[in-house]
Design a protein around this motif. Structure first.
Motif, PDB file in Angstrom:
ATOM      1  N   ARG A  96     -12.316  16.448  -4.317  1.00  0.00           N
ATOM      2  CA  ARG A  96     -12.439  15.979  -2.729  1.00  0.00           C
ATOM      3  C   ARG A  96     -12.042  17.194  -1.803  1.00  0.00           C
ATOM      4  NH1 ARG A  96     -13.572  10.540  -2.397  1.00  0.00           N
ATOM      5  NH2 ARG A  96     -13.453   9.573  -4.342  1.00  0.00           N
ATOM      6  N   ALA A 101     -17.440  18.576  -1.099  1.00  0.00           N
ATOM      7  CA  ALA A 101     -16.946  17.214  -0.559  1.00  0.00           C
ATOM      8  C   ALA A 101     -17.248  17.646   1.091  1.00  0.00           C
ATOM      9  CB  ALA A 101     -15.450  17.269  -0.599  1.00  0.00           C
ATOM     10  N   LEU A 104     -20.711  17.407   1.870  1.00  0.00           N
ATOM     11  CA  LEU A 104     -21.194  16.072   2.303  1.00  0.00           C
ATOM     12  C   LEU A 104     -20.664  15.508   3.477  1.00  0.00           C
ATOM     13  CD1 LEU A 104     -22.805  14.000   0.386  1.00  0.00           C
ATOM     14  CD2 LEU A 104     -20.428  13.277  -0.653  1.00  0.00           C
ATOM     15  N   VAL A 118     -18.430   8.335  -2.393  1.00  0.00           N
ATOM     16  CA  VAL A 118     -18.088   9.569  -2.866  1.00  0.00           C
ATOM     17  C   VAL A 118     -17.174   9.520  -4.279  1.00  0.00           C
ATOM     18  CG1 VAL A 118     -16.893  11.869  -2.433  1.00  0.00           C
ATOM     19  CG2 VAL A 118     -18.065  10.394  -0.558  1.00  0.00           C
TER      20      VAL A 118
END
Length: 309
Positions: A96, A101, A104, A118
């Motif tokens: 993350r 990440a 995204l 996620v």
């Protein structure tokens, strides 16, 4: 709590009469009365006052109604999270704090209407298994690593080349450098205890070390990013590599330095994987969004392993 009883309570409120609620739920009026009575017994209060015109909410019934609706909405969200064709777009980002990440998050800003789940899976094999089973819709991976063969029904696209940076403590000999070349790092101790043999990031850093004669040490337990940063901050001899887009936060007293690596710039090759038969309507939007961002970075001399070229 019995959600069928909660659903019956809300239906009775909306319909105004138990008889109409029974018709809507395709059950008998007696079953409606029984479910409501069960709910009242669980709650220890009366929810309705029965009148000749139907059922009227008590004060307790009025207080409970918005929470009952919340329960049913939560039930629907829970079902949608795992129901094929209706659940959120589920994407594996490896970590993350890492660049995928961030990619995204950029997609979410561009398409806020797309629901996202996620997840973080350990390695490429786990991601491929999850994509094949339909558990996830896509994964960010360095997919050309040695020994990894994608199934024929998989799609893959290179979506981001992430520059690698050097991280040093304030007392290291390289701490004052604005930039270094990969060749400059020969002879320095580069410590990366999070590298696990057989993973795609291990394959990448093995290739980087071989290409430029670097010493990358993986000894010692991996206690996570914060202990690693603590060690680097206090060390005159150890440095580590981090991705340019890796999100790091450290105490002000650490004085850590992120130093660019150039001539050439080592880049980590992030690709997106998906199953070609995946029907999720948002998957194409994710691929198109990532493809549109490929030309954002200016041209510069880069290095990546031969297997990723």
């Amino acid at each position: 709590m019995d959600l069928d009883a909660v659903r019956t309570f809300v239906a009775a409120v909306d319909a105004g009469r138990f008889q109409d609620a029974a018709a809507e739920l395709s059950i008998t009026q007696q079953a409606v009365s029984k479910r409501v009575a069960t709910l009242e017994r669980i709650l220890g209060v009366s929810l309705f006052t029965r009148t000749g015109r139907g059922a009227k909410l008590t004060i307790d019934g009025q207080a409970f109604l918005p929470h009952a609706r919340d329960l049913l909405r939560a039930e629907e969200r829970a079902l949608a999270s795992v129901r094929p064709g209706r659940r959120a777009l589920r994407v594996d980002v490896i970590g993350r704090r890492l660049a995928p990440a961030g990619l995204l998050r950029g997609f979410h800003r561009a398409f806020p209407e797309v629901e996202l789940d996620v997840v973080t899976l350990f390695d490429a094999d786990a991601a491929i298994d999850a994509i094949r089973s339909g558990t996830i819709d896509a994964s960010f991976r360095a997919v050309a690593m040695p020994g990894l063969r994608l199934p024929d029904d998989f799609g893959a696209a290179r979506v981001f080349d992430e520059p690698i940076q050097l991280l040093t403590g304030p007392d290291h000999a390289l701490a004052s450098a604005r930039a270094v070349t990969p060749a400059d790092l020969a002879g320095y101790r580069i410590w990366m205890p999070g590298i696990v043999p057989g993973t795609e990031w291990a394959a990448y850093y093995d290739a980087l070390a071989d290409a430029f004669g670097l010493t990358i040490e993986t000894t010692g337990p991996d206690f996570g990013i914060e202990p690693l940063l603590d060690t680097i901050a206090d060390s005159r001899s150890l440095v580590t590599f981090v991705g340019e887009e890796t999100r790091l936060v450290w105490p002000a007293g650490h004085g850590l330095r992120r130093i660019a690596v150039r001539d050439p710039v080592p880049v980590y090759p992030h690709s997106l994987l998906w199953h070609r038969d995946n029907p999720h309507p948002a998957l194409a939007s994710l691929r198109d969004h990532l493809r549109s961002g490929l030309s954002d970075r200016p041209e510069t001399e880069t290095w990546t392993p031969v297997w990723a070229q």
